[in-house]
Every structure is written in structure tokens, then in C-alpha cells.
Design an enzyme around this catalytic site. Structure first.
Site, short mmCIF file in Angstrom:
data_model
loop_
_atom_site.label_atom_id
_atom_site.label_comp_id
_atom_site.label_asym_id
_atom_site.label_seq_id
_atom_site.Cartn_x
_atom_site.Cartn_y
_atom_site.Cartn_z
N LYS A 181 1.35 -0.76 -0.32
CA LYS A 181 0.06 0.13 -0.26
C LYS A 181 0.72 0.86 0.00
CE LYS A 181 -1.52 3.35 2.01
NZ LYS A 181 -1.61 4.21 1.62
N SER A 232 4.36 7.71 10.31
CA SER A 232 4.79 8.94 11.23
C SER A 232 3.62 7.54 11.84
CB SER A 232 3.21 10.11 11.45
OG SER A 232 2.26 9.18 11.36
N THR A 233 4.46 8.05 13.90
CA THR A 233 3.61 8.06 15.34
C THR A 233 2.19 7.60 15.75
OG1 THR A 233 5.95 8.53 15.69
CG2 THR A 233 4.22 7.56 17.67
N CYS A 287 13.70 10.42 7.91
CA CYS A 287 12.95 9.98 9.66
C CYS A 287 13.91 10.06 10.48
CB CYS A 287 12.24 8.51 9.87
SG CYS A 287 13.01 7.47 8.83
N GLU A 385 8.43 15.62 16.35
CA GLU A 385 9.49 16.12 14.92
C GLU A 385 8.83 17.31 13.58
OE1 GLU A 385 10.22 12.06 11.72
OE2 GLU A 385 8.17 12.26 11.96
#
Length: 500
Positions: A181, A232-233, A287, A385
Site C-alpha cells: 500500500k 508517522s508515530t 526519519c 518531529e
């Protein structure tokens, strides 16, 4: 076989590009020019189920393929990526248009893909299990590996091709079928890249474009068996929860806010040059970008001056032109950077360079590479971030204070140090709370070494032996080749029972 076309939404179920059932679509926009690049599908249940059907059918045959044959096919895939220059350049061009990456870096990303397939092709041949010292004579006791079945790979926009290869190569080598995906914003380049996988058996790999709904359908299905996620977290937590509810193994590589320590023993010129790449490579959208800088006061001013001098040399522009700094991936991404810089300045930080939208780039989501000094712990930039071209510098008294502040973060992906002092280097490598530590050379990875983080930066590892093990389960096997009665079997002899 059907050909790929950017203007017609497609899904890929090896070896064909197919019209999706879904009527949900979106246009992908070049973040530098804001021009349309193409149209993608946002797949729903019927498209997801078609890919899952194909993957499970293909896996039944693939899991039975011997290691030598499987390895040979993965090497053929690597050959295709290396040798098809036309496809490579088109994938790189689309990657630049979709997310702004400078074209030389897009080509470099593709150049790093074939060795990953070669590494895992041979690793899976070499590491098939373990024979243990027996606990009973006449018993052959060993461990073997089995594939999970169908693995789901949810990809980010920043390295959309390379990170596919990191996990897909390992999963295929382990004997699984794979469903991708891709990130919405880099779907077109991913779909074009899928042409290389036609050397593999039908249905063994699919690419299902879509959004968070599509990803959840893949993760929640009872007919997918492992998940690899990079992003993302917040999204990683959602994937982890869905996997935990189903006891489904998952690798989660989430956000980071990596520290960079510049010690009093750092070679300042080299540290300044390395910091430009560490902070601003891919417009800071990595990242493992260095975001929080801790510079010992003895060299702080000299470092900042040289760091800024080199930063001002960077060229800003479209990735198909001569530029190091492209646009951020979206307006929302740039707005976040602006918010964090504005908050820091309002609380006392000083802008050394950058800190604005470049006046000559009025179209697109550009932002100048930015250096802030006087950063303090109450600023949001120290705890979130950034994922943009900003280096937030804090002056520290000594190496010990730098270590403590570097670890004062909810994230633990990577960490960088510049120093020529062996004691500092060894201390940093031991005490920094991160999955990876770079000394005097940031952002390097190695196919044979594990990549991943700790704390809120994720769980599990990609690459290396651990990256292969993430896509296979162990099975203990005990074989007695000469069946015999054992004295510990039921029923027990009467003389072993307790008597008063």
C-alpha cells in the site's frame, strides 16, 4: 500485459495493471509546480480482496519453491532493476514530480535497490534453521523457519522505492507473498516500479493504491499475516493496535527527532559539512534527519558560523533542475515547519539563516534551510518531529550534558556524534537511547545491519538477519528416528510416588 499510464487509475496484481473497482480517486500534484502529475485510485474492499485472493493463491506455490530457485528469481528481479535504464529513469522522474526529491537522489535511491534483493536472496539460502544439542540420545532436535503467508507493506513518501525493497525483499526471500500500500503522494512512481516484478510468479506481489481506509482493510484482514509499516508515530500506533488485536506480527518504523552532538573534540569543518547533509538532505524529510543539535560551548560559535556558511550555499528549486533543496511534500508539511519555527522564535530562539519561504519560489511548498540557535526545552521544536529543513541548536556545557539532553526525548530512532575522542565515541555508542548511532558519518545504512528504533520510534527491525526473521516464524522439530519406550511416559512406576 497492460502498460502503466499516469492518467488512468490502476492497481497492480502481478503481472497486470488492472482497472480498480473503486470510484474513489485523487490527483497527485507536483509539490514544486503545483501541476497535476496523474490520477490514482483509493481502493476499497473489492480491490483489496482481489489482491489478497491472488496473494494467498500464489503463496501456496511459492512456499514450496526450493531456496536455490527462489534465490535465482530474486537475482533476476535485481537484474531487471539494474539493467532496465528506461524504466529506472521514468520511475526516478515520477518520484521527483510526485514528492520533490532531486532527480540525482531519485536515481541514487533506485541504484541502492538491487543489492538488497541479492543480499536477502543469499541470506535465505544460508540461514534455514538451527540444529541444537540433543536433550535425549537418538533424538534429532532442530529449529526450522516457516513463512507467515501474506505480508502487508505500508510505505512512506520519502523513500517510496527503497523502503519497499527493504521489507519486500526479506519477505519474498522468507517465502511470503506481498501486498504493497504505497503512500498516496508517491503512488505513481511505485506503480511504475512494479513492472520489474513481472519476473516473479503471478499474484506473488500486488500494489493496491489507497488511503488509511485501504491500509486498515489490509491490516485487519484475517487473510494477511504480517505487517511492515513505515510512517508517522500516530499512524504507526493505529497499525500496531490493529495488529495486536489479531496477534499479527508487525514491524513499526515510526517518527524520529534525532539528536546530533558536536563535542569539543569534533573536527569543526567536517562536522559542519556533515551536519548540512544530516539536517537538510531531502529537505529534512528523513526519519533519521538530525533535528536537535547539542554543541559544546567551547566550539559553539565557530561551528554555527561554518554550518551557516555551508547551508547558505544550498540551491533551492525543482528536483528536475540543479538543486539540493526541493519542496516539502505538501502545504500541511510546510505549515508545520512554519509553526515550529515561529514558536521557537517567539520563545527566544534566533534565526541564523533561513526561517522563511524563499522569495524567488512563490509557487510550491518551498522553505529555506533554517538554522536556529538559543533553543530551549520549552520550545515545541525540541519535542516534536520537524520533518523539514530546520536545525535547532542548543549550546551545552560539556559532553555529559549533551548526552542527557539527547536522550530527553520520546523518540529513539537514530543519533549522531562528531568527535575524535575515543572515550566520547564509546560512551555515546553505549549510552545514546537510539536504535542506530552514527559517529562522524551520519545517515549511513547497511543491508546487513538492522535498521529501527526504540521508544516511540517503533518496534522491530528491517534489514540484516533480524529483517529476514521478521517475516518468518520458527518451528521446533523433535525427531526420534528409532521409536522407543521412554521411562518418563505414563503410567509411572509405583515406586516413584510419595510414601509416608
Amino acid at each position: 500485459m497492460t502498460a502503466f499510464n499516469c492518467d488512468t487509475p490502476k492497481i497492480f496484481i502481478n503481472p497486470d495493471y488492472l482497472a480498480p473497482v473503486t470510484r474513489r480517486v485523487r490527483d497527485n500534484i507536483d509539490p514544486a509546480s503545483l501541476q497535476r502529475v496523474g490520477t490514482i485510485a483509493l481502493c476499497e474492499r473489492e480491490d483489496v480482496e482481489a489482491a489478497i485472493d491472488a496473494a494467498n493463491a500464489a503463496h501456496e506455490a511459492w512456499r514450496k519453491v526450493d531456496a536455490k530457485t527462489r534465490s535465482a528469481l530474486l537475482h533476476r528481479l535485481a537484474d531487471s532493476i539494474e539493467q532496465n535504464e528506461t524504466c529506472k529513469r521514468e520511475v526516478a522522474r515520477l518520484l521527483t514530480l510526485e514528492m520533490g526529491k532531486p532527480f540525482p537522489e531519485a536515481m541514487g535511491e533506485l541504484g541502492n535497490c538491487p543489492p538488497i534483493f541479492r543480499y536477502f536472496a543469499e541470506m535465505a539460502r544460508d540461514d534455514a534453521g538451527k540444529v541444537a544439542g540433543t536433550t535425549q540420545l537418538g533424538s534429532f532436535q532442530h529449529m526450522r523457519y516457516d513463512p507467515y503467508g501474506v505480508s502487508v507493506h505500508i510505505m512512506p513518501f520519502n523513500f517510496p522505492i527503497l523502503l519497499i525493497c527493504w521489507t519486500v525483499a526479506a519477505s519474498l526471500a522468507a517465502g511470503n507473498a506481498c501486498i504493497l500500500k504505497p503512500a498516496e503522494g508517491t503512488t505513481l512512481c511505485t506503480l511504475k516500479f512494479m513492472e520489474h516484478f513481472r519476473v516473479l510468479p503471478a499474484g506473488l506481489i500486488s500494489c493496491v493504491p489507497g488511503d488509511a481506509q485501504t491500509a486498515q482493510l489490509l491490516v485487519q484482514s484475517e487473510r494477511t499475516h504480517a505487517v511492515a509499516f513505515t510512517g508517522s508515530t500516530v499512524a504507526g500506533q493505529a497499525v500496531a493496535r490493529a495488529c495486536a488485536e489479531r496477534m499479527k506480527p508487525a514491524i513499526i518504523e515510526a517518527g524520529g527527532s534525532d539528536p546530533m552532538i558536536i563535542t569539543a573534540h569534533a573536527p569543526v569543518d567536517i562536522a559542519a559539512a556533515g551536519s548540512v547533509t544530516a539536517a537538510f538532505h531531502l529537505t529534512g524529510q528523513i526519519c533519521t534527519s538530525a533535528e536537535r543539535f547539542y554543541v559544546v560551548e567551547d566550539i559553539h560559535d565557530e561551528f554555527v558560523a561554518r554550518f551557516a556558511e555551508r547551508t547558505r550555499q544550498l540551491r533551492i528549486g525543482h528536483g528536475l533542475e540543479c538543486s539540493e533543496i526541493g519542496p516539502l511534500s505538501s502545504e500541511a508539511a510546510r505549515n508545520k515547519v512554519i509553526r515550529l519555527v515561529d514558536d521557537a522564535v517567539a520563545k527566544g530562539a534566533t534565526i541564523v539563516c533561513g526561517g522563511r519561504i524563499p522569495p524567488e519560489q512563490t509557487v510550491g511548498w518551498f522553505y529555506e534551510p533554517t538554522i536556529l540557535t538559543g533553543v530551549t526545552a520549552d520550545m515545541d521544536i525540541c519535542h516534536e518531529e520537524i520533518f523539514g529543513p530546520v536545525a535547532a541548536i542548543r549550546k551545552v556545557k560539556d559532553f555529559e550534558e549533551a548526552l542527557q539532553l539527547a536522550n530527553d526525548s520520546p523518540f529513539g530512532l537514530g543519533a549522531c556524534v562528531f568527535s575524535t575522542d575515543l572515550a566520547e565515541v564509546m560512551e555515546a555508542s553505549e549510552r545514546l537511547e537510539a536504535g542506530m548511532v552514527w559517529v562522524n558519518n551520519p545517515l549511513i545504512d547497511n543491508d546487513a545491519l538492522p535498521f529501527g528504533g526504540s521508544k516511540m520510534s517503533g518496534v522491530g527491525r528491517e534489514l540484516g538477519r533480524q529483517g529476514l526473521d521478521a517475516f518468518r516464524r520458527t518451528k521446533m522439530v523433535i525427531i526420534d528416528h528409532k521409536p522407543q519406550l521412554h521411562d518418563w511416559w505414563y503410567p509411572y512406576n509405583d515406586d516413584v510416588f510419595y510414601r509416608a
